[in-house]
Design an enzyme around this catalytic site. Structure first.
Site, PDB file in Angstrom:
ATOM      1  CG  ASP A  90      32.550-126.237 -78.830  1.00  0.00           C
ATOM      2  OD1 ASP A  90      33.450-127.069 -78.585  1.00  0.00           O
ATOM      3  OD2 ASP A  90      32.213-125.930 -79.974  1.00  0.00           O
ATOM      4  CG  HIS A  91      35.308-130.442 -75.187  1.00  0.00           C
ATOM      5  ND1 HIS A  91      34.330-131.092 -75.895  1.00  0.00           N
ATOM      6  CD2 HIS A  91      36.474-130.904 -75.659  1.00  0.00           C
ATOM      7  CE1 HIS A  91      34.892-131.918 -76.740  1.00  0.00           C
ATOM      8  NE2 HIS A  91      36.196-131.834 -76.634  1.00  0.00           N
ATOM      9  CG  HIS A 151      34.177-129.456 -81.586  1.00  0.00           C
ATOM     10  ND1 HIS A 151      33.654-128.906 -80.443  1.00  0.00           N
ATOM     11  CD2 HIS A 151      34.041-130.796 -81.437  1.00  0.00           C
ATOM     12  CE1 HIS A 151      33.230-129.867 -79.647  1.00  0.00           C
ATOM     13  NE2 HIS A 151      33.441-131.032 -80.235  1.00  0.00           N
TER      14      HIS A 151
END
Lengths: 505, 281
Positions: free
Chosen positions: A193-194, A256
């Site tokens: 999950d960047h 996110h």
């Protein structure tokens, strides 16, 4: 005799590098590889963060030679890394360690050829990166397992990075996890999950747990509400095929925003390590109460943008974007309120909102504190003074701001809000690493702290899936908002019913 | 543009007081060195001139405080007066009387040495290590070289061969820097004189390092006209690793930026320096 640990790494300012590693990228001809992964590999190399023995093997259906892949690497640096590395000796040296294996993802021959290449480069640690559509995860993972390329060998390691979406609902996420676990142990799986690779997100942990002054007030006694906003000015761009099926809830909230919520709400871990951090995040998520089926009307609003103006330019409505169905019911905006049933957070609402074609691109977490119990400045300030606020800016201007009230210099008692700001860009020197650099390196080092664990993914889906199911069953028309506005009026109603307002950003 | 405007609007959070100490001709580039880095605005910068009253030439940041006309033995008084209690004080020692270091050690949170001749300073450091954190710009220049050497020792076969290493050869014009590198290897690998170091003159400050023993050969060498080094490790004729690595930016600005990011004691530097000063090494 040199001890087992490498003594030359003691106090080395360049942090530990992984042992000998081969990065195998499935989907090596794709956008993610060119835009993010190859530039990240180059940056790590320039920063001396790669091991003495390192290789990249690209895998894709297209017929590409080693030389063509090496050229593609150089092109990607120029186009997406903004680096003209033609005369760069580091780039040339790295190019020599790049190989390509072509074939269909479900062809066992591909995996036999991959094994040959791995033997050729003498791979000890192998990191598989699935930069491919989620529909192909299954065949690739099964084929890796069948070829004996998934299990941890006696010497070295095998790890797997997968990109979101980790399923499309709870059931499919459970199915994906079950499939992955057939061939890879959980500690071998790195779900990227960047957002978690962003400096400010990590700094949230530092802010909370490296300081003594915040933790005592980080609870319901002092915090009145939390607002998490992730807004984008862009529309669906070239991602319509994916976005039509996902929508804002699944694209942003499930991953996110739930990660950000968990980082704000978690209890302090006893140690900064993967187990400690991820266990406490999981505890926080388990305390989140579902918004559907919890009695009363669900505290969630969805909407879709129609034509409007963003940044001075006229933009089409979502249904007029290329690749979007003219009668699409995909939401491009979500606002919702969560409550957490825990001693720390009981009664404190967490408001989340995200959307496309909003007026401003930003992600922030705003922690609003209670007002003083007594308004002693009523005479000089008849309207209530603004509540104190701690704002964590995740992007684009990474930093932390604190708003509080102060006296305006004058002979009279006049009070006004002031801001104290800490801004990463001006305070710290050096370049901030890209999220993909941080996460790639962590995966090579075997540190999953900043990756999503299977139970977190499933618990997050368990909160989000019922919302989506409720929407699928709804017959009422989808609310809309004008592009360039902060969502539909329904979003305001959602929070105003609680006697609060969205922050004006 | 968006970020720049935001940065202006947000102002700057201070991270440290930086006190540059030295003769006036060594303080002319303080402003330029720090301005080259974006984060310099986060520093409260003070210059203390040790050889006169004049202000150093060169461009200046308007917010830099300059103090001159001090007797060299009172440098510590000046530092005591300008340090801010709520921020760490970093002394950038570019020259001055070596004995002055003792008074500075108790006031500074970190001292970055950057003298043309480091030996008179280095010999005074070991007793001061417990008082504050010391480092040297020469040490910062070695970071990438150290990392390249350290990465060889991540390879199991190199690690196994480490006990058989017998000779170290360093080609360098900067003998002090070479001694520091040799001292670091000696201390880290606990050679205790078993491996003798040979220093070979060179036309560049730091050119190459070769470690040999039995069938193992590890070689780092600066590539000509380049800011890169080549790293090659061979065991029994087989190449274990071969690559080109970037040395990063070796400008004084970048090296200072690296030093300003460090706050704690650098035990590797302290051990390396002690070995470099040890005549038996």
């Amino acid at each position: 005799m040199v001890p087992l640990e490498n003594p030359l790494l003691d106090n080395l300012r360049i942090e530990p590098t992984p042992g000998a590693t081969t990065l195998v990228i499935f989907g090596a001809s794709g956008d993610l590889t060119r835009r993010k992964l190859l530039p990240a590999v180059y940056s790590l190399s320039r920063g001396q963060r790669l091991p003495a023995r390192f290789a990249v093997i690209g895998v894709a259906r297209s017929e590409v030679s080693d030389d063509e892949f090496r050229q593609e690497f150089q092109n990607s640096l120029r186009e997406f890394g903004k680096i003209d590395a033609r005369s760069d000796e580091v780039m040339r040296s790295l190019q020599q360690q790049m190989y390509f294996v072509s074939g269909a993802m479900d062809d066992p021959g591909l995996y036999a050829r991959l094994r040959e290449r791995l033997d050729q480069v003498g791979a000890e640690g192998v990191l598989y990166y699935l930069a491919i559509p989620p529909t192909v995860y299954g065949p690739v993972v099964e084929a890796l397992g069948a070829a004996g390329l998934a299990g941890t060998p006696e010497q070295g390691w095998r790890r797997l990075i997968i990109e979101k979406p980790f399923g499309t609902d709870l059931k499919s996420a459970q199915g994906l996890n079950a499939l992955l676990h057939q061939y890879f142990a959980e500690e071998q799986i790195f779900r990227i999950d960047h957002y978690l690779g962003k400096e400010t997100v990590q700094n949230l942990l530092a802010l909370r747990f490296a300081n003594g002054m915040f933790e005592p007030i980080w609870n319901r006694r002092y915090i009145e509400q939390v607002q998490i906003t992730a807004s984008e000015t862009v529309g669906v761009e070239r991602r319509a095929a994916y976005y039509e099926k996902a929508g804002a809830l699944r694209d942003m909230v499930q991953n996110h925003l739930m990660q950000l919520l968990a980082l704000v709400a978690m209890e302090p871990p006893t140690e900064f390590n993967a187990g400690g951090v991820r266990d406490r995040k999981m505890d926080a998520l388990l305390a989140v109460q579902p918004v559907v089926g919890n009695g009363g009307s669900p505290a969630v609003v969805r909407a879709q943008y129609r034509e409007g103006w963003v940044n001075g330019a006229e933009v089409p409505g979502y249904r007029f974007e290329p690749g979007v169905a003219p009668d699409s019911s995909t939401e491009t905006f979500v606002a919702l309120r969560f409550h957490l049933d825990s001693w720390r957070w009981a009664g404190v609402p967490f408001y989340l909102r995200t959307g496309k074609r909003l007026p401003k691109r930003m992600t922030e977490i705003a922690i609003q504190f209670h007002r003083p119990p007594l308004q002693i400045f009523k005479r000089v300030s008849p309207t209530p003074l603004p509540a104190d606020l701690l704002i964590i800016n995740v992007q684009p201007d990474e930093g932390i701001s604190l708003r509080f009230n102060a006296k305006i210099p004058s002979t009279r008692m006049q009070v006004a809000p002031v801001m104290m700001n800490f801004h990463y860009g001006t305070t710290f020197q050096g370049e901030v690493p890209e999220a993909y650099e941080t996460l790639l390196l962590d995966a090579m080092l075997g540190d999953p702290t900043l990756f999503a664990r299977h139970d977190f993914v499933e618990a997050s889906w368990a909160l989000v899936s019922p919302i989506n199911e409720m929407w699928q069953a709804e017959r009422s028309p989808l609310p809309t908002y004008e592009a360039g506005e902060w969502g539909p009026p329904e979003a305001d109603v959602l929070i105003e019913k609680d006697g609060r307002r969205w922050r004006t950003l | 543009m968006e970020n720049a405007l935001a940065a202006q609007a947000l102002g700057r959070a201070r991270t440290a007081t930086l006190v540059a100490v030295g003769p006036s001709d060594r303080l002319t580039d303080v402003s330029a060195t720090l301005n080259a880095e974006d984060g310099a605005g986060a520093l409260h910068v003070v210059r203390i001139i040790t050889d006169g009253t004049g202000s150093p030439d060169g461009d200046e940041r308007p917010d830099i405080v300059t103090i001159g006309g001090l007797r060299p033995e009172y440098v510590n008084n000046a530092i005591a007066g300008v340090r801010l209690s709520s921020l760490p004080t970093i002394v950038w020692w570019r020259g001055g009387r070596p004995e002055g270091l003792e008074g500075v050690a108790s006031l500074a949170d970190r001292v970055v040495l950057d003298a043309t001749d480091p030996w008179p300073l280095w010999s005074r450091l070991p007793p001061l290590f417990d008082q504050t954190a010391f480092t040297d710009v020469r040490w910062a220049r070695l970071t990438r070289w150290r990392a390249a050497m350290a990465h060889f020792f991540d390879l199991p076969r190199v690690k196994e061969s480490a006990g058989a290493l017998t000779s170290l050869s360093i080609a360098a014009a900067d003998r002090a820097q070479a001694a520091l590198f040799a001292g670091w290897l000696d201390a880290s690998l606990n050679w205790r004189g078993r491996v003798r170091a040979a220093f070979v003159p060179s036309s560049v400050p730091f050119e190459s390092v070769t470690l040999r023993g039995n069938t193992c050969e590890l070689e780092l060498s600066l590539l000509p006209d380049s800011n890169c080094l080549s790293a090659e490790g061979r065991i029994g004729g087989e190449v274990m690793a071969s690559r080109v690595l970037s040395l990063g930016s070796q400008t004084l600005s970048s090296l200072m930026a690296e030093e300003l990011r460090v706050r704690s004691r650098d035990l590797a530097f302290e051990r390396a320096l002690e070995r470099a000063l040890d005549p038996r090494s």
